[in-house]
Design a protein around this motif. Structure first.
Motif, mmCIF file in Angstrom:
data_model
loop_
_atom_site.group_PDB
_atom_site.id
_atom_site.type_symbol
_atom_site.label_atom_id
_atom_site.label_comp_id
_atom_site.label_asym_id
_atom_site.label_seq_id
_atom_site.Cartn_x
_atom_site.Cartn_y
_atom_site.Cartn_z
ATOM 1 N N GLN A 152 0.827 -1.206 0.000
ATOM 2 C CA GLN A 152 0.000 0.000 0.000
ATOM 3 C C GLN A 152 0.865 1.260 0.000
ATOM 4 O OE1 GLN A 152 -2.608 -0.317 3.349
ATOM 5 N NE2 GLN A 152 -3.927 -1.845 2.410
ATOM 6 N N LEU A 153 1.951 1.241 0.794
ATOM 7 C CA LEU A 153 2.836 2.398 0.809
ATOM 8 C C LEU A 153 3.471 2.630 -0.563
ATOM 9 C CD1 LEU A 153 4.736 2.288 4.226
ATOM 10 C CD2 LEU A 153 3.115 3.990 3.428
ATOM 11 N N ARG A 154 3.934 1.543 -1.168
ATOM 12 C CA ARG A 154 4.558 1.683 -2.492
ATOM 13 C C ARG A 154 3.541 2.192 -3.511
ATOM 14 N NH1 ARG A 154 9.571 -0.781 -2.486
ATOM 15 N NH2 ARG A 154 9.946 -2.186 -0.711
ATOM 16 N N SER A 155 2.295 1.731 -3.386
ATOM 17 C CA SER A 155 1.252 2.201 -4.299
ATOM 18 C C SER A 155 1.004 3.695 -4.112
ATOM 19 C CB SER A 155 -0.035 1.411 -4.061
ATOM 20 O OG SER A 155 -1.091 1.918 -4.837
ATOM 21 N N ARG A 156 0.956 4.139 -2.851
ATOM 22 C CA ARG A 156 0.702 5.560 -2.601
ATOM 23 C C ARG A 156 1.901 6.417 -3.001
ATOM 24 N NH1 ARG A 156 -2.896 5.498 3.004
ATOM 25 N NH2 ARG A 156 -4.345 3.874 2.275
ATOM 26 N N MET A 157 3.100 5.873 -2.841
ATOM 27 C CA MET A 157 4.280 6.600 -3.324
ATOM 28 C C MET A 157 4.228 6.721 -4.853
ATOM 29 S SD MET A 157 7.008 4.742 -0.785
ATOM 30 C CE MET A 157 8.450 5.292 -1.664
ATOM 31 N N PHE A 203 -1.674 10.474 4.019
ATOM 32 C CA PHE A 203 -0.856 9.494 3.307
ATOM 33 C C PHE A 203 -0.968 8.101 3.936
ATOM 34 C CE2 PHE A 203 3.096 7.328 2.189
ATOM 35 C CZ PHE A 203 3.140 7.554 0.826
ATOM 36 N N PHE A 204 -0.992 8.051 5.273
ATOM 37 C CA PHE A 204 -1.105 6.763 5.962
ATOM 38 C C PHE A 204 -2.540 6.458 6.385
ATOM 39 C CE2 PHE A 204 3.252 8.239 6.868
ATOM 40 C CZ PHE A 204 3.964 7.192 6.290
ATOM 41 N N GLY A 205 -3.502 7.210 5.873
ATOM 42 C CA GLY A 205 -4.898 7.005 6.238
ATOM 43 C C GLY A 205 -5.377 5.601 5.895
ATOM 44 N N GLY A 206 -6.064 4.973 6.850
ATOM 45 C CA GLY A 206 -6.567 3.621 6.643
ATOM 46 C C GLY A 206 -5.558 2.543 6.958
ATOM 47 N N MET A 207 -4.274 2.901 7.144
ATOM 48 C CA MET A 207 -3.245 1.897 7.414
ATOM 49 C C MET A 207 -2.911 1.811 8.909
ATOM 50 S SD MET A 207 -0.737 2.847 4.219
ATOM 51 C CE MET A 207 0.526 1.718 4.781
ATOM 52 N N LEU A 208 -2.955 2.943 9.585
ATOM 53 C CA LEU A 208 -2.570 2.971 11.001
ATOM 54 C C LEU A 208 -3.742 3.326 11.903
ATOM 55 C CD1 LEU A 208 0.749 5.014 10.594
ATOM 56 C CD2 LEU A 208 0.469 2.539 10.551
ATOM 57 N N ALA A 229 8.313 -8.262 16.684
ATOM 58 C CA ALA A 229 8.168 -7.247 15.636
ATOM 59 C C ALA A 229 8.457 -7.874 14.280
ATOM 60 C CB ALA A 229 9.112 -6.075 15.884
ATOM 61 N N LEU A 230 7.581 -7.617 13.324
ATOM 62 C CA LEU A 230 7.756 -8.017 11.928
ATOM 63 C C LEU A 230 7.860 -6.737 11.100
ATOM 64 C CD1 LEU A 230 4.972 -10.726 11.971
ATOM 65 C CD2 LEU A 230 7.389 -11.210 11.689
ATOM 66 N N TYR A 231 8.735 -6.736 10.107
ATOM 67 C CA TYR A 231 8.959 -5.469 9.414
ATOM 68 C C TYR A 231 9.320 -5.701 7.939
ATOM 69 C CZ TYR A 231 13.980 -6.509 9.842
ATOM 70 O OH TYR A 231 15.199 -7.093 9.750
ATOM 71 N N ARG A 232 9.179 -4.627 7.167
ATOM 72 C CA ARG A 232 9.624 -4.577 5.774
ATOM 73 C C ARG A 232 10.312 -3.223 5.559
ATOM 74 N NH1 ARG A 232 8.280 -8.990 6.320
ATOM 75 N NH2 ARG A 232 7.014 -10.365 4.999
ATOM 76 N N TYR A 233 11.389 -3.258 4.782
ATOM 77 C CA TYR A 233 12.125 -2.023 4.491
ATOM 78 C C TYR A 233 11.607 -1.415 3.192
ATOM 79 C CZ TYR A 233 15.976 1.150 3.410
ATOM 80 O OH TYR A 233 16.720 2.252 3.093
ATOM 81 N N ILE A 234 11.269 -0.129 3.237
ATOM 82 C CA ILE A 234 10.813 0.603 2.058
ATOM 83 C C ILE A 234 11.978 1.468 1.615
ATOM 84 C CG2 ILE A 234 9.004 2.060 1.093
ATOM 85 C CD1 ILE A 234 7.984 -0.527 2.291
ATOM 86 N N ALA A 235 12.725 1.008 0.616
ATOM 87 C CA ALA A 235 13.981 1.666 0.230
ATOM 88 C C ALA A 235 13.762 3.104 -0.236
ATOM 89 C CB ALA A 235 14.682 0.831 -0.847
#
Length: 612
Positions: A66-71, A205-210, A277-283
């Motif tokens: 979702q973040l990559r899509s919004r970016m 930008f982060f609406g609906g995600m957090l 904690a589980l995570y993904r890096y957004i380069a």
């Protein structure tokens, strides 16, 4: 030691059966049940952990996408803005020289750029920072480069391919994300390149995600450079419970983040609590999307099960102590009657049922249920023995019928073919068609290569029969069918529909009149194939109808009385019930002078179908 062993065996031997059963239940059931329960709870904890981590991985992956899509939306908006070449050219020109030119710019190019900004709800501001001394700063979309900070940031943009994101914008960025992009123009000389900035508020930008306030996982976006800057929902249950420890939790997790890893969970300890904690890096954003869960919250349910298992076990032991002594005496006394009946059956007395002594409507306990099942089993054995004998008789009769039908069959077919050719030569097409129908009927009736046929084959035989009857009796019998294509290949018993149609032709049609026969097929409840054969003829006399319905509702093991042609309604009904059970068979409805409808029901499963 040997004396102690002997004494224990003596005490056990002299104990009552109830005491022995209680001890056996305690050793063989209660204690192992406790051990197994604890092992089961541990397995459930492990399984719950795996499921939670799997769910968290899926959630953090979706957030990353979702973040990559919004970016991508911001990047597309910047590309669209850069396509406005006349706007770019104007802000690099002398904006102070011609007021009329400035007004036209405001009405045209600036309005187009403003529409691009307004059409994207994610963009709060879009600004250009231009190294142009003649720039006119009358709109918030256009600034002189001196207003941008840091001044040398354009070199970093150049090194990173012309664009970059900041999770926290350089200007007023506590709650704002920014996307920066170089605007490269030819012939700029020593001037600094123009920078375009697109700003988006975190809540948008982060609406609906957090925004989730419950659930096992708490979602955070962490800045990859600054361990003290995060974006999260402060109203989430996790955030409210963590309180002052939130900074320590997030800081401990940030120290273990690795841009090259991200599939395995991180575990940190803060105080006496553990966190995963589980995570993904957004380069492109140089940020981490992190899902955090408390170990105590994940395992809260299984931990409570331990106390429940202990309490239930103690209660069960107490109840066993009170009930075993009472029930054992009754159990063994009633079991003796079962054993006596079994011995009689073993000697061949199938009528040696167990006397239950239950009143009407009583079900009794497990021993009574076993006795009832045992009595029912004896009844079913006798019934099955009767059905086996009937089936063997039916198979022999069908075999004899098939052998008898095949006698001189080739001679009859050749004779019919010769007569048909003679009718063709003498130009008698009606006779030729009737002979074709008759030959089809004889071939279908005599050739029993298999016990079942496709529904379409049975329907074709009925069409040949109706055509031949129309020729022979000069009648006007219409045959209509409404059968879905997927049912035409379904295997049904041979000759199960033709006798019903024959009955409708002979008894339903008024003398010299016409009758319409409708055949339809449907699957009901995904378990039963239902075929309906309906005619609009004379109907059936109410007394006769009542007699037919009484016969069709009888037991399937009653004697079969064949009709005139050997395959009448009752015959078909009995055969269906013998092979497919009580749920199959025929049902007849009729109204005198209006209609007659015969319904055929059989299982909707080819694998369970036998033949005749």
């Amino acid at each position: 030691m040997k004396a102690v062993s002997i004494k224990i065996r003596k005490i056990y031997r002299n104990a009552s059966i109830s005491q022995k059963l209680f001890l056996a239940f305690s050793v063989m059931i209660a204690i192992p049940a406790i051990v197994v329960s604890f092992l089961f709870i541990r397995v459930q904890e492990s399984q719950l952990y795996k499921e939670a981590m799997s769910a968290g991985n899926g959630h953090v992956s979706r957030m990353s996408e979702q973040l990559r899509s919004r970016m991508g939306i911001l990047e597309n908006a910047s590309s669209t803005a850069l396509t406005q070449k006349s706007f770019i050219d104007f802000i690099h020109s002398n904006m102070l020289g011609d007021g009329l030119r400035l007004v036209k710019f405001r009405q045209n190019q600036f309005e187009q750029m403003h529409n691009i900004i307004q059409s994207n709800e994610m963009i709060s501001e879009l600004s250009f920072y231009v190294d142009n001394p003649n720039v006119h700063e009358i709109w918030p979309e256009i600034y002189h480069y001196d207003k941008f900070w840091p001044q040398q940031y354009w070199t970093r943009l150049r090194d990173e391919g012309g664009s970059s994101y900041q999770l926290f914008a350089f200007k007023d960025g506590e709650h704002t994300l920014s996307y920066y992009r170089l605007v490269r123009l030819q012939g700029q000389g020593g001037k600094r390149p123009t920078i375009m900035e697109i700003r988006s508020e975190h809540r948008v930008f982060f609406g609906g995600m957090l925004e989730e306030t419950g659930g096992d996982f708490f979602s955070v976006v962490m800045d990859g450079r600054d361990p003290g800057r995060f974006v999260y929902n402060p109203q989430h249950k996790f955030s409210l419970q963590a309180g002052d420890e939130m900074g320590d939790i997030l800081g401990g997790i940030h120290r273990q983040l690795d841009v090259l890893q991200g599939q395995e969970p991180i575990k940190v300890y803060v105080g006496d609590h553990a966190y995963y904690a589980l995570y993904r890096y957004i380069a492109p954003l140089n940020a981490f999307v992190v899902d955090i869960a408390s170990h105590q919250d994940l395992m809260k349910g299984p931990r409570n099960w331990y106390y429940l298992v202990v309490a239930v076990t103690l209660l069960v032991l107490l109840l066993m102590l009170l009930l075993v002594s009472h029930t054992t005496r009754r159990i063994f006394r009633r079991m003796d009657r079962v054993l006596i009946s079994m011995r009689k059956v073993r000697r061949g007395q199938l009528d040696a049922k167990i006397d239950l002594g239950l009143a009407a409507g009583d079900t009794g306990d497990e021993i009574d249920e076993m006795a009832i099942s045992y009595n029912n089993m004896l009844d079913e054995i006798k019934q099955l023995m009767t059905q086996v004998v009937d089936k063997q008789l039916i198979a022999k009769n069908a075999q004899l019928h098939s052998l008898h039908s095949q006698i001189n069959s080739h001679f009859l077919y050749n004779a019919l073919e010769s007569i048909r050719m003679l009718a063709e030569v003498r130009r008698e097409p009606a006779i030729a068609d009737a002979l074709v129908s008759l030959g089809s009927l004889m071939r279908y009736s005599m050739m029993w290569r298999n016990d079942t046929v496709a529904l379409s084959e049975e329907l074709a035989n009925i069409q040949s029969y109706v055509g031949f009857i129309n020729f022979m009796e000069g009648g006007s019998i219409a045959l209509l069918s409404d059968i879905p294509n997927e049912l035409t290949r379904y295997a049904i018993p041979k000759m199960c529909m033709q006798p019903i149609v024959e009955n409708a032709v002979h008894h339903g049609a008024p003398r010299g009149g016409s009758v319409t026969i409708e055949i339809s097929a449907r699957v009901e409840n995904d378990s039963m194939l239902v075929i309906r054969i309906r005619d609009d003829g004379n109907g059936v006399d109410p007394d006769i109808l009542a007699g037919l319905q009484a016969v069709l509702e009888g037991e399937s093991d009653t004697p079969i009385v064949a009709s005139k042609n050997g395959l009448g309604l009752e015959n078909v009904h009995k055969r269906l019930q013998l092979h497919y059970g009580r749920g199959s068979g025929l049902r007849i409805d009729s109204e005198q002078g209006a209609y007659t409808c015969v319904t055929i029901s059989m299982p909707w499963a080819n694998a369970n179908l036998g033949g005749w």
